[in-house]
Design a protein around this motif. Structure first.
Motif, short mmCIF file in Angstrom:
data_model
loop_
_atom_site.label_atom_id
_atom_site.label_comp_id
_atom_site.label_asym_id
_atom_site.label_seq_id
_atom_site.Cartn_x
_atom_site.Cartn_y
_atom_site.Cartn_z
N PRO B 99 0.82 -1.23 0.00
CA PRO B 99 0.00 0.00 0.00
C PRO B 99 0.84 1.27 0.00
O PRO B 99 1.89 1.33 0.65
CB PRO B 99 -0.79 -0.09 1.31
CG PRO B 99 -0.71 -1.51 1.72
CD PRO B 99 0.59 -2.03 1.21
N GLN B 100 0.38 2.24 -0.73
CA GLN B 100 0.93 3.59 -0.61
C GLN B 100 -0.16 4.43 0.06
O GLN B 100 -0.24 4.46 1.27
CB GLN B 100 1.39 4.11 -1.96
CG GLN B 100 2.62 3.29 -2.44
CD GLN B 100 3.23 3.79 -3.71
OE1 GLN B 100 3.12 4.95 -4.07
NE2 GLN B 100 3.92 2.90 -4.42
N CYS B 101 -1.05 5.07 -0.73
CA CYS B 101 -2.15 5.76 -0.04
C CYS B 101 -3.06 4.73 0.61
O CYS B 101 -3.64 4.99 1.65
CB CYS B 101 -2.92 6.68 -0.98
SG CYS B 101 -4.32 5.97 -1.86
N GLY B 102 -3.19 3.56 0.00
CA GLY B 102 -3.89 2.45 0.61
C GLY B 102 -5.38 2.38 0.35
O GLY B 102 -6.03 1.40 0.71
N TYR B 103 -5.93 3.40 -0.30
CA TYR B 103 -7.38 3.50 -0.42
C TYR B 103 -7.98 2.36 -1.23
O TYR B 103 -9.07 1.89 -0.93
CB TYR B 103 -7.73 4.84 -1.06
CG TYR B 103 -9.19 5.22 -0.99
CD1 TYR B 103 -9.72 5.76 0.18
CD2 TYR B 103 -10.02 5.06 -2.08
CE1 TYR B 103 -11.06 6.12 0.24
CE2 TYR B 103 -11.36 5.42 -2.03
CZ TYR B 103 -11.88 5.96 -0.85
OH TYR B 103 -13.20 6.31 -0.80
N SER B 106 -8.25 -2.51 0.00
CA SER B 106 -9.30 -3.45 0.44
C SER B 106 -9.88 -4.17 -0.78
O SER B 106 -10.05 -5.39 -0.78
CB SER B 106 -10.43 -2.70 1.16
OG SER B 106 -9.94 -2.04 2.30
N CYS B 138 -1.96 5.13 -7.11
CA CYS B 138 -0.56 5.21 -6.70
C CYS B 138 0.30 4.33 -7.58
O CYS B 138 1.53 4.35 -7.48
CB CYS B 138 -0.39 4.80 -5.24
SG CYS B 138 -1.27 5.85 -4.07
#
Lengths: 709, 156
Positions: B99-103, B106, B138
């Motif tokens: 993950p970077q921003c991770g949004y 999921s 990302c």
């Protein structure tokens, strides 16, 4: 390395603690006597409690670029404390967390690493020095006889005594704040330069990370805002009768940007919004189109502009008999940011205060904007920064925060404003369209002897930082075309501001996201005119030794000049953004409208490297972000509005289109520079170079999908 | 009333039957691990499992989820039918530092879990095809790809 603490920063940082309590040194003795000190916080960033817990505040916004890991690494280095044991928190929005250079709490422009690395190291060193002084006092030994070894313990080798940081925390709070601190030399580093795991990763694989979109406040309503589609348009009137009949819709309020429908869930708010009947005044730009914009821009680019740079005599050099002259015009479209998390913010205006929860890059400007809307002073605007689901410059704007604040003020309840993807696409602050006219000349040895350009765009600086343009009328970001790695003896650069209603903003790698494209494609054209290989031509004309080293490394790793599989072609380019350098070699194949990028080798020099794993991840990220734009990115204007809606007509790079990316991290020097965006600039020109190698045709307008259509 | 089992818990939801499952999960039930990205099944941020199949919850109505089992990222690592697969993916995601921003993650993990449930040893091509519907702005695609192979025990 010994460094003086910057006095302004130092006072600001030392007087207010992370808790927001004033803990100036003069109060400390008294407070300790009364038993009021429970925590040692020598500055706003470090807090150590007697149980040994070390808590670090991160003042910058985490949007994937790794600040929640990188900044604490630099503090832990000088504190000489295990990075893995830190408790790391997002700081509040408050003056003690202002960026020391910007004097404001903001995260942008590759500035975090250069602005914060030394101050954060100083914060850690300050805390360590006071802990050591406390141990010296307690043990009655000279501080110079004590050592730390990176494990959170203080040792007195002559006596064999040792104690943990926690044991000395309260006594440390009574020590004088050192006037200057000794920073480690790089050979003493235990943490800086290591591949530390990112602290935000675990919460981002199990759904627990909280983004702005995930904020929920008791009694909150969800809002969807209908805005004029035409730039410069206004709402004249609206009828909410049908909207209010939608199950879940509670209120409709007009705000500055449009009409907000408030409901007890996001979907109902959106459904209600579609039932609004709104009359608009489209204003004077209702017929504006991209075609018209580019036609105008080309005229402007071929008329005199404001002089941005003038060195030597480019016109005379171009008239020399021994040179070849090249001229070309380059064109780039508006670009939306398309962060994965659409714009959103939650606000609650109540009892003379404003509370904001937002995925923002710009805390202080958001507070300023909220203060302006509500008339409530800045110190009573409390802002909580959530994780950002992507930023790329877009979340440095305050429009989504303003929507939430105003809607809450008018509705009297907490409000979360959520942009739909269509809102996000059509109400961005776009990377400006650009038109750049270049001309130049090379001599018979392959040296660049003249370099002229005129860039026309709607600079975001005029709106965002007008003082930077006020005197000269020159967009400072044109520097991306003139402050380059090449040895250019005769330069003449002009700039013209294109006055249009389309809002423009900072887009990942501002300046070089366009200028490096135009510059590097032009360098390729000069190389071709000189009859030189694009890599060799760059080698001949680059003067910056760091750039040359990166270029050579990329070329060597990629096997420049060696045979490729049939149908695969290479391009090469280099970019410089605020002292960070990236050289790319890209391999691609082309078949009709289909472009396949197989491999990108990136050699990057960001000065001192704090976490190579993050540098590599950001390089890959920047390459993919740039490829998206180069291949298919555009926001088209028709009838005064953006044509595109969502990912189906504003496509972005997908998993199956992503190339193999190899990153070479090349540390240099004692200073750390930014790493979140500089690798964007050299991607599109390298791709165009590969296309030229494949076809002999030069693409001068982006996106490439349009050129191949 | 919509009757739906989410992560092993039965919910009776007083929502419009045409409300997308995404908003029922997020705003009504209050599980926010499942993300809103586009609303039109183009980006994959909202991917959940409906009776074991990966679906875009932004474009699946509550009526279509009535009487069914929904699994989201929020507890996917702890229980449910794909427990072991999701846990392996999460571990691999951490090892590869995906993950970077991770949004989007999921959705990426839920999509990858559905892939591995049916195809335990996917080829590069199968990963590309299956994951093409999940956008990551990302651009963590290379890490996502590596993490799926790691979780599947497939070597490069």
């Amino acid at each position: 390395m010994s460094t003086m603490l910057n006095r302004d920063t130092f006072l600001k940082l030392s007087v207010a603690g992370g808790s927001g309590l004033a803990l100036g040194f003069s109060f400390r003795g008294e407070a300790a006597a009364k038993g009021q000190i429970a925590v040692f916080n020598p500055n706003a960033y470090v807090a150590i409690t007697p149980d040994g817990l070390v808590t670090i505040q991160v003042s910058k916004s985490e949007m994937g670029q790794g600040v929640m890991t990188g900044l604490p690494m630099t503090i832990a280095e000088e504190l000489d404390y295990p990075f893995e044991k830190l408790r790391i928190e997002q700081s509040p929005a408050a003056p003690e967390y202002y960026d020391p250079v910007m004097k404001s709490q903001q995260t942008h422009g590759s500035s975090t690493t250069p602005d914060m690395t030394i101050p954060m190291r100083q914060m850690g060193a300050m805390a360590r020095a006071m802990l050591v002084a406390a141990a010296a006092e307690k043990w009655g030994v000279p501080a110079s006889s004590l050592v730390t070894k990176g494990d959170g313990m203080i040792y007195h080798p002559p006596s064999g005594r040792s104690g943990s940081y926690g044991e000395f925390a309260l006594l440390a709070a009574l020590q004088p704040v050192p006037k200057d601190v000794q920073l480690k030399s790089p050979d003493q580093f235990r943490i800086i330069g290591q591949r530390k795991n990112r602290v935000d990763v675990p919460s981002k694989v199990n759904g627990r990370a909280k983004f702005g979109m995930d904020v929920k406040v008791p009694g909150m309503l969800y809002a969807s805002v209908q805005k004029p589609a035409v730039f410069g348009g206004k709402v004249v009137s609206y009828d909410a009768t049908e909207a209010l009949k939608v199950k879940g819709v509670k209120k409709v309020v007009q705000i500055a940007s449009g009409v907000a429908v408030l409901a007890d869930n996001t979907w109902s708010a959106m459904q209600g919004r579609f039932k609004l009947k709104v009359r608009y005044d489209d204003g004077k730009w209702a017929n504006l189109s991209s075609d018209q914009i580019f036609a105008e821009a080309e005229k402007l680019a071929n008329s005199p502009g404001a002089v941005a740079k003038h060195t030597g005599d480019a016109d005379a050099a171009m008239k020399r008999p021994d040179v070849k002259v090249v001229a070309a015009t380059y064109r780039g479209p508006y670009l939306a940011h398309a962060t994965m998390e659409p714009m959103n913010a939650t606000a609650w205006v109540h009892d003379g205060i404003v509370e904001i929860w937002a995925p923002t890059q710009h805390q202080t400007p958001s507070q300023d904007a909220a203060s302006k809307i509500t008339g409530i002073p800045l110190e009573r605007i409390k802002l909580t920064t959530t994780f950002l689901g992507g930023g790329f410059g877009r979340k440095g704007e305050t429009d989504f925060v303003e929507d939430a604040v105003e809607a809450s003020m008018k509705a009297g309840v907490p409000v979360k404003v959520v942009y739909s993807r269509e809102d996000d696409t059509q109400h961005d602050y776009y990377r400006s369209a650009n038109t750049s006219v270049f001309s130049g000349a090379v001599d018979s040895t392959g040296k660049i002897v003249a370099y002229k350009l005129h860039n026309v765009n709607t600079s975001q600086f005029k709106r965002a930082l007008p003082f930077l343009m006020a005197k000269t009328g020159v967009d400072p970001s044109i520097a991306g075309s003139t402050v380059v790695v090449y040895d250019l003896p005769n330069v003449h650069a002009e700039y013209t501001y294109h006055d249009l209603p389309i809002p423009t903003g900072f887009w990942r790698a501002p300046s070089t996201n366009w200028n490096s494209f135009a510059t590097e494609v032009f360098i390729d054209e000069l190389a071709h005119a000189a009859g030189k290989d694009p890599y060799e031509f760059r080698r001949m004309n680059i003067k910056d030794p760091r750039a040359l080293r990166a270029l050579d490394a990329a070329a060597e790793k990629a096997g420049w000049g060696k045979p490729l599989p049939p149908g695969v072609y290479r391009g090469i380019a280099i970019t410089l953004l605020s002292n960070s350098i990236a050289a790319n070699v890209l391999e691609a194949s082309f078949s009709g409208k289909n472009v396949t990028v197989h491999r990108v080798v990136v050699a990057t020099d960001v000065g001192m490297v704090i976490n190579p794993a993050i540098v590599e991840a950001q390089a890959r990220s920047s390459v993919n972000y740039a490829l998206s734009a180069a291949l298919m990115g555009k926001a088209t204007i028709e009838k005064g509005r953006v044509v595109q809606n969502n990912f189906y007509d504003a496509p972005v790079l997908r998993h199956n289109q992503a190339p193999a990316i190899e990153v070479l991290v090349m540390p240099s020097g004692p200073t750390a520079f930014g790493t979140g965006e500089h690798c964007v600039g050299a991607v599109a020109p390298a791709l165009v170079g590969a296309y030229f190698a494949a076809t002999g045709k030069r693409i001068r307008a982006l996106p490439i999908s349009d050129a191949l259509a | 009333m919509i009757s739906v089992n989410i992560n092993g818990e039965q919910h009776e939801l007083d929502v419009a039957p045409e409300m997308p499952l995404l908003w029922a999960i997020r705003d009504v039930v209050g599980l926010t691990g499942t993300k809103f990205g586009c609303g039109v099944a183009e980006c994959g941020c909202c991917t959940v499992h409906l009776d074991g199949n990966a679906v875009r919850s932004c474009s699946t109505s509550c009526a279509n989820a009535h009487g069914k089992q929904v699994t989201t990222i929020d507890v996917a690592g702890q229980k449910g039918e794909h427990k072991a697969i999701v846990a392996r993916l999460q571990e691999a995601w951490i090892v590869e530092q995906v993950p970077q921003c991770g949004y989007c993650q999921s959705g990426q993990i839920m999509q990858a879990a559905a892939l591995l449930a049916k195809t335990p040893k996917p080829t590069d091509e199968q990963i590309n095809t299956t994951m093409a519907g999940n956008i990551c702005r990302c651009g963590a695609y290379q890490s996502i790809h590596a993490a799926i192979k790691r979780a599947a025990g497939v070597t490069a």
